[in-house]
Design an enzyme around this catalytic site. Sequence first.
Site, short mmCIF file in Angstrom:
data_model
loop_
_atom_site.label_atom_id
_atom_site.label_comp_id
_atom_site.label_asym_id
_atom_site.label_seq_id
_atom_site.Cartn_x
_atom_site.Cartn_y
_atom_site.Cartn_z
N ARG A 102 85.63 -60.19 15.78
CA ARG A 102 85.37 -60.93 17.01
C ARG A 102 83.91 -60.86 17.45
NH1 ARG A 102 90.79 -58.93 20.01
NH2 ARG A 102 90.36 -57.18 18.61
N GLU A 139 93.52 -45.64 14.05
CA GLU A 139 94.74 -44.93 14.40
C GLU A 139 95.68 -44.76 13.21
OE1 GLU A 139 95.39 -49.26 15.71
OE2 GLU A 139 93.77 -47.80 15.66
#
Length: 221
Positions: A102, A139
């Site tokens: 992005r 994560e």
Amino acid sequence: MADSTSSHPPRDRPDATETPQKRLSASATSGSAELSDLRMRLHRSLRQYPDFPSPGILFEDILPLFADPLLHNSLVRALELQVTESYGQKQTPDVVVGLEARGFLFGPSLALKVGAGFVPVRKQGKLPGPTETAAFQKEYGQDFFQIQSDGIKPGQRVLIVDDIIATGGSASAAGSLVKKLGGTLLGYVFILELDFLKGRERLDAPVHTLLSSQEGVSTNT
């Protein structure tokens, strides 16, 4: 015709009392007011999705800012003002580095506005030619960023941009790539920040956030 006086100079002659410092101060005040208005407009246009991508997470969607050309222009203008306000005219970047994916949405446009080149940082294996690599923790495990080895020249001033700073892992990896190539890291600019994850504490250059953040936004940055 009324005579000109020191307090009312002729229209074709500059006001002697208007110093460069006064003009710069007025310009800065005007820019700050414009930036404040743009921030409010942009923040109102964000969309929120509860429990996405998993339960308990409130996802802030920035894509409406690109769907409307007026909002898109406002975003780029706000980022330009943010950079000018943060670094001034003498410390503008030579290169804007955008992070996959992005950061690619607005990084090139911002680079054009501030007169800089644009260089992408991509996931491993996506860039041709010689590259430098840096690892970062997500994560679900380790990931890798790469930059083309000739993307930044030694001594160039570099600004790193992305949509959101969460844990700061990916931004930190990008910063290490800039330094590997000999660039001078001016800082980081993000649209949103997840304050509660304290990602900025992992970064060793100034961090600037355009819009205020909210808890529970997606933590995959």
